[in-house]
Design a protein around this motif. Structure first.
Motif, PDB file in Angstrom:
ATOM      1  N   TYR A  22       0.758  -1.701   0.157  1.00 21.56           N
ATOM      2  CA  TYR A  22       0.257   0.177  -0.171  1.00 21.56           C
ATOM      3  C   TYR A  22       0.879   1.046   0.060  1.00 21.56           C
ATOM      4  CZ  TYR A  22       1.049  -0.425   5.538  1.00 21.56           C
ATOM      5  OH  TYR A  22       0.870  -0.434   6.844  1.00 21.56           O
ATOM      6  N   PHE A  23       0.216   2.543  -0.465  1.00 23.04           N
ATOM      7  CA  PHE A  23       1.024   3.611  -0.638  1.00 23.04           C
ATOM      8  C   PHE A  23       0.515   4.397   0.661  1.00 23.04           C
ATOM      9  CE2 PHE A  23       1.190   1.286  -4.238  1.00 23.04           C
ATOM     10  CZ  PHE A  23       2.525   0.804  -4.339  1.00 23.04           C
ATOM     11  N   VAL A  24       1.293   5.396   0.657  1.00 21.20           N
ATOM     12  CA  VAL A  24       0.809   6.518   1.817  1.00 21.20           C
ATOM     13  C   VAL A  24       1.243   7.643   1.786  1.00 21.20           C
ATOM     14  CG1 VAL A  24       1.555   7.289   4.587  1.00 21.20           C
ATOM     15  CG2 VAL A  24       0.821   4.383   4.357  1.00 21.20           C
ATOM     16  N   GLY A  25       0.431   8.789   1.658  1.00 21.73           N
ATOM     17  CA  GLY A  25       0.972  10.415   1.105  1.00 21.73           C
ATOM     18  C   GLY A  25       0.922  10.843   2.538  1.00 21.73           C
ATOM     19  N   ILE A  77      -3.593   6.803   2.393  1.00 24.98           N
ATOM     20  CA  ILE A  77      -3.483   5.370   2.274  1.00 24.98           C
ATOM     21  C   ILE A  77      -4.108   5.600   1.274  1.00 24.98           C
ATOM     22  CG2 ILE A  77      -3.124   3.511   2.828  1.00 24.98           C
ATOM     23  CD1 ILE A  77      -3.146   4.684   5.927  1.00 24.98           C
ATOM     24  N   MET A  78      -3.363   5.047   0.224  1.00 24.89           N
ATOM     25  CA  MET A  78      -3.995   4.253  -0.727  1.00 24.89           C
ATOM     26  C   MET A  78      -3.472   2.711  -1.373  1.00 24.89           C
ATOM     27  SD  MET A  78      -3.896   5.330  -5.048  1.00 24.89           S
ATOM     28  CE  MET A  78      -1.798   4.354  -5.334  1.00 24.89           C
ATOM     29  N   PHE A  79      -4.632   1.675  -1.946  1.00 25.76           N
ATOM     30  CA  PHE A  79      -4.342   0.319  -1.669  1.00 25.76           C
ATOM     31  C   PHE A  79      -4.689   0.177  -3.432  1.00 25.76           C
ATOM     32  CE2 PHE A  79      -5.957   0.854   2.070  1.00 25.76           C
ATOM     33  CZ  PHE A  79      -5.158   0.062   3.154  1.00 25.76           C
ATOM     34  N   CYS A  80      -4.179  -0.861  -4.683  1.00 25.47           N
ATOM     35  CA  CYS A  80      -4.449  -0.968  -5.934  1.00 25.47           C
ATOM     36  C   CYS A  80      -3.981  -2.363  -5.651  1.00 25.47           C
ATOM     37  CB  CYS A  80      -3.269  -1.162  -6.772  1.00 25.47           C
ATOM     38  SG  CYS A  80      -2.269   1.434  -6.261  1.00 25.47           S
ATOM     39  N   ALA A  81      -5.348  -2.901  -6.568  1.00 28.82           N
ATOM     40  CA  ALA A  81      -5.543  -3.950  -7.082  1.00 28.82           C
ATOM     41  C   ALA A  81      -3.988  -4.573  -8.099  1.00 28.82           C
ATOM     42  CB  ALA A  81      -6.726  -4.953  -7.399  1.00 28.82           C
TER      43      ALA A  81
END
Length: 190
Positions: A22-25, A77-81
């Motif tokens: 996941y990605f945190v901005g 927080i971003m999640f990508c499939a």
């Protein structure tokens, strides 16, 4: 724009639990400050309630997110499939930095696998959940977590990690003090 929700629904929590990265901005308030985007791996994020998540933040070469949170609280927080049906899920919220040795740490840390190099826990009070199509996100196959950070942290040991934090994690690239830096500075002066 995607779909918006006021909380994390059960299907969102299930999707989150299946993601390997996941990605945190975050960003400072200053227009001259740098926007930060960090990838996070391992099994390091927990959905605590429909409006609260926490992740175990591991030692890294920078510590931008915690300083931005201390200044203004904003975090995404971003999640990508990368496998299965396309989907992107973002959690927008206000963050809090939990440091080792605090009562909150003692409550939250047992929820995570004890990964070496854990330096803080970031708690996010989620006020908006947004999903979008993710049609352009490529398929990628997960093989395994990289063991490199764990080995590095274990080799450093506790004293080596503290020395590393003092060298690399006291301030952001924009010179902002981090909560960990303030804590280390306070314990160093005590």
């Amino acid at each position: 724009m995607g779909k918006q929700f006021e909380s994390i629904l059960p299907q969102h929590a299930e999707f989150i639990s299946m993601q390997k990265i996941y990605f945190v901005g975050s960003a400072p308030l200053s227009a001259d400050g740098h926007v930060n985007l960090s990838p996070k791996g391992h099994d390091s994020l927990r959905v605590l309630t429909p409006n609260r998540v926490a992740y175990l933040d591991l030692t890294g070469s920078g510590n931008e997110t915690s300083a931005h949170i201390a200044e203004n609280g904003r975090i995404t927080i971003m999640f990508c499939a990368f496998e299965g049906p396309p989907n992107i899920l973002r959690l927008y919220g206000d963050g809090t930095v939990i440091l080792p040795g605090t009562e909150e740490w003692a409550t939250l840390f047992p929820l995570f696998d004890p990964l070496p190099g854990a330096r803080q826990i970031i708690v996010v009070d989620v006020h908006l959940v947004q999903t979008s199509c993710g049609y352009a996100v490529p398929f990628m196959d997960y093989q395994e977590d990289r063991p490199t950070l764990n080995r590095w942290a274990e080799q450093k040991g506790e004293e080596g990690l503290v020395a590393y934090w003092q060298e690399k994690n006291m301030r952001t690239i924009d010179g902002m003090p981090t909560p960990l830096g303030r804590s280390l500075f306070a314990s160093h002066d005590a």
